[in-house]
Scaffold this motif. Structure first.
Motif, PDB file in Angstrom:
ATOM      1  N   ILE A   1      66.910   5.659 -36.395  1.00 29.10           N
ATOM      2  CA  ILE A   1      66.239   6.547 -37.345  1.00 29.10           C
ATOM      3  C   ILE A   1      65.935   7.882 -36.684  1.00 29.10           C
ATOM      4  N   PHE A   2      65.473   7.809 -35.431  1.00 26.79           N
ATOM      5  CA  PHE A   2      65.150   9.026 -34.696  1.00 26.79           C
ATOM      6  C   PHE A   2      66.369   9.927 -34.542  1.00 26.79           C
ATOM      7  N   ILE A   3      67.488   9.354 -34.114  1.00 21.68           N
ATOM      8  CA  ILE A   3      68.693  10.159 -33.882  1.00 21.68           C
ATOM      9  C   ILE A   3      69.222  10.732 -35.200  1.00 21.68           C
ATOM     10  N   SER A   4      69.200   9.915 -36.266  1.00 18.09           N
ATOM     11  CA  SER A   4      69.661  10.417 -37.576  1.00 18.09           C
ATOM     12  C   SER A   4      68.763  11.550 -38.069  1.00 18.09           C
ATOM     13  N   SER A   5      67.447  11.349 -37.963  1.00 23.29           N
ATOM     14  CA  SER A   5      66.502  12.380 -38.401  1.00 23.29           C
ATOM     15  C   SER A   5      66.632  13.627 -37.544  1.00 23.29           C
ATOM     16  N   LEU A   6      66.754  13.425 -36.233  1.00 22.95           N
ATOM     17  CA  LEU A   6      66.858  14.560 -35.320  1.00 22.95           C
ATOM     18  C   LEU A   6      68.093  15.408 -35.612  1.00 22.95           C
ATOM     19  N   THR A   7      69.213  14.751 -35.926  1.00 27.85           N
ATOM     20  CA  THR A   7      70.446  15.486 -36.227  1.00 27.85           C
ATOM     21  C   THR A   7      70.265  16.357 -37.462  1.00 27.85           C
ATOM     22  N   LEU A   8      69.680  15.766 -38.515  1.00 30.13           N
ATOM     23  CA  LEU A   8      69.465  16.534 -39.749  1.00 30.13           C
ATOM     24  C   LEU A   8      68.463  17.660 -39.537  1.00 30.13           C
ATOM     25  N   ILE A   9      67.379  17.370 -38.810  1.00 27.48           N
ATOM     26  CA  ILE A   9      66.357  18.389 -38.571  1.00 27.48           C
ATOM     27  C   ILE A   9      66.928  19.529 -37.724  1.00 27.48           C
ATOM     28  N   CYS A  10      67.728  19.169 -36.719  1.00 30.28           N
ATOM     29  CA  CYS A  10      68.371  20.209 -35.899  1.00 30.28           C
ATOM     30  C   CYS A  10      69.295  21.060 -36.747  1.00 30.28           C
ATOM     31  N   LEU A  11      70.060  20.418 -37.624  1.00 33.66           N
ATOM     32  CA  LEU A  11      70.997  21.148 -38.479  1.00 33.66           C
ATOM     33  C   LEU A  11      70.252  22.148 -39.369  1.00 33.66           C
ATOM     34  N   ILE A  12      69.213  21.676 -40.047  1.00 31.88           N
ATOM     35  CA  ILE A  12      68.474  22.537 -40.984  1.00 31.88           C
ATOM     36  C   ILE A  12      67.679  23.605 -40.234  1.00 31.88           C
ATOM     37  N   SER A  13      67.052  23.207 -39.103  1.00 31.85           N
ATOM     38  CA  SER A  13      66.224  24.164 -38.353  1.00 31.85           C
ATOM     39  C   SER A  13      67.066  25.259 -37.733  1.00 31.85           C
ATOM     40  N   THR A  14      68.211  24.894 -37.145  1.00 30.65           N
ATOM     41  CA  THR A  14      69.056  25.931 -36.546  1.00 30.65           C
ATOM     42  C   THR A  14      69.640  26.854 -37.616  1.00 30.65           C
ATOM     43  N   ALA A  15      69.950  26.284 -38.786  1.00 29.67           N
ATOM     44  CA  ALA A  15      70.432  27.136 -39.886  1.00 29.67           C
ATOM     45  C   ALA A  15      69.337  28.106 -40.328  1.00 29.67           C
ATOM     46  N   ALA A  16      68.104  27.614 -40.411  1.00 27.97           N
ATOM     47  CA  ALA A  16      66.994  28.476 -40.829  1.00 27.97           C
ATOM     48  C   ALA A  16      66.732  29.573 -39.801  1.00 27.97           C
ATOM     49  N   ILE A  17      66.717  29.201 -38.526  1.00 25.90           N
ATOM     50  CA  ILE A  17      66.438  30.183 -37.475  1.00 25.90           C
ATOM     51  C   ILE A  17      67.550  31.216 -37.392  1.00 25.90           C
TER      52      ILE A  17
ATOM     53  N   ILE B   1      78.724  31.245 -36.968  1.00 25.96           N
ATOM     54  CA  ILE B   1      79.025  31.069 -35.543  1.00 25.96           C
ATOM     55  C   ILE B   1      77.735  30.872 -34.745  1.00 25.96           C
ATOM     56  N   PHE B   2      76.754  31.740 -34.999  1.00 23.85           N
ATOM     57  CA  PHE B   2      75.482  31.645 -34.279  1.00 23.85           C
ATOM     58  C   PHE B   2      74.777  30.320 -34.582  1.00 23.85           C
ATOM     59  N   GLY B   3      74.782  29.926 -35.856  1.00 29.37           N
ATOM     60  CA  GLY B   3      74.131  28.668 -36.243  1.00 29.37           C
ATOM     61  C   GLY B   3      74.791  27.449 -35.628  1.00 29.37           C
ATOM     62  N   THR B   4      76.136  27.441 -35.605  1.00 27.83           N
ATOM     63  CA  THR B   4      76.869  26.316 -35.014  1.00 27.83           C
ATOM     64  C   THR B   4      76.628  26.229 -33.510  1.00 27.83           C
ATOM     65  N   ALA B   5      76.644  27.380 -32.831  1.00 24.47           N
ATOM     66  CA  ALA B   5      76.391  27.390 -31.386  1.00 24.47           C
ATOM     67  C   ALA B   5      74.972  26.910 -31.082  1.00 24.47           C
ATOM     68  N   LEU B   6      74.008  27.365 -31.881  1.00 23.49           N
ATOM     69  CA  LEU B   6      72.612  26.946 -31.687  1.00 23.49           C
ATOM     70  C   LEU B   6      72.451  25.451 -31.937  1.00 23.49           C
TER      71      LEU B   6
ATOM     72  N   TYR C   1      73.923  23.487 -28.977  1.00 23.03           N
ATOM     73  CA  TYR C   1      73.016  23.534 -27.830  1.00 23.03           C
ATOM     74  C   TYR C   1      71.821  22.606 -28.050  1.00 23.03           C
ATOM     75  N   ALA C   2      71.255  22.638 -29.261  1.00 21.58           N
ATOM     76  CA  ALA C   2      70.082  21.797 -29.556  1.00 21.58           C
ATOM     77  C   ALA C   2      70.418  20.319 -29.437  1.00 21.58           C
ATOM     78  N   LEU C   3      71.573  19.911 -29.987  1.00 18.88           N
ATOM     79  CA  LEU C   3      71.967  18.502 -29.923  1.00 18.88           C
ATOM     80  C   LEU C   3      72.274  18.073 -28.484  1.00 18.88           C
ATOM     81  N   ALA C   4      72.910  18.964 -27.712  1.00 14.86           N
ATOM     82  CA  ALA C   4      73.179  18.646 -26.305  1.00 14.86           C
ATOM     83  C   ALA C   4      71.872  18.495 -25.537  1.00 14.86           C
ATOM     84  N   PHE C   5      70.899  19.352 -25.844  1.00 17.36           N
ATOM     85  CA  PHE C   5      69.593  19.283 -25.173  1.00 17.36           C
ATOM     86  C   PHE C   5      68.884  17.982 -25.501  1.00 17.36           C
ATOM     87  N   PHE C   6      68.848  17.619 -26.791  1.00 18.36           N
ATOM     88  CA  PHE C   6      68.133  16.409 -27.192  1.00 18.36           C
ATOM     89  C   PHE C   6      68.860  15.136 -26.762  1.00 18.36           C
ATOM     90  N   SER C   7      70.195  15.185 -26.688  1.00 19.65           N
ATOM     91  CA  SER C   7      70.921  13.986 -26.256  1.00 19.65           C
ATOM     92  C   SER C   7      70.579  13.619 -24.815  1.00 19.65           C
TER      93      SER C   7
END
Length: 204
Positions: free
Chosen positions: A11-27, A56-61, A64-70
């Motif tokens: 659940i954590f990994i699934s939630s984290l992936t979605l949250i990272c996706l939405i948060s990096t898109a927002a930022i 490009i910026f969102g995908t790179a971010l 990086y976020a997923l690599a950091f959390f993994s």
């Protein structure tokens, strides 16, 4: 269902992936809006250089976020307790809602243009709090595991010392018994040699 690991970790990994996706898109979207000063809906809808930069910026971010959390969710660090997983998931959920609310304000409020830098700092601060919470939780978990291992080692050491003491006491008892038997045998032999068989029989 079929992957290894506990349900909470999945659940954590699934939630984290979605949250990272939405948060990096927002930022990345907020950074883009502040740089290009354009209409957010136009940037999202039309095929422009701004949208390409945003993607490009969102995908790179995100990468990086997923690599950091993994780094925190692999290998030996996967033995977090349910309470620790619940703490991380709660912080992630609250942070996600906070970032979503900030992003809605940025997209809908006309006055947000004046304060977009402040709102972006708020979003980055929320993400930093998440990273800090995850880091502290993982470190506390590792400290707890080290303490448990120290307790186990201490108990093993105490058991070894107790076993050594028991062996020493048994050796002393055997030595005393051998000494006594030797004395009895010497006394019995002396009585037999002196012809005192009645006394020897009584002694036996």
């Amino acid at each position: 269902i079929f992957l290894r690991g506990s349900l909470l970790k999945k659940i954590f990994i699934s939630s984290l992936t979605l949250i990272c996706l939405i948060s990096t898109a927002a930022i990345s979207g907020n950074v883009l809006f502040s740089v290009f000063k354009g209409d957010p809906m136009r940037i999202y809808a039309e095929h422009t250089i701004e949208r390409l930069t945003f993607m490009i910026f969102g995908t790179a971010l995100l990468a990086y976020a997923l690599a950091f959390f993994s780094h925190f969710t692999k290998g030996a660090k996967e033995s977090l307790k349910p309470k620790e997983w619940m703490l991380i998931l709660s912080v992630l959920g609250i942070s996600f809602l906070s970032i979503a609310a900030l992003h809605v304000i940025i997209l809908s409020d006309e006055t947000a243009d004046k304060h977009i830098s402040l709102l972006m700092v708020s979003e980055i601060g929320i993400i930093f709090i998440n990273i800090l919470c995850l880091y502290i939780t993982v470190n506390l978990n590792e400290t707890r595991k080290r303490e448990e291992q120290l307790i186990i080692d201490k108990r093993r050491s105490e058991n070894s010392q107790q076993y050594a003491q028991t062996v020493k006491e048994q050796y002393e008892q055997t030595r005393r018994l051998r000494h006594d038997m030797k004395q009895y045998s010497s006394a019995l032999l002396a009585l037999i040699k002196n012809g005192k068989s009645d006394l020897a029989e009584t002694f036996v």
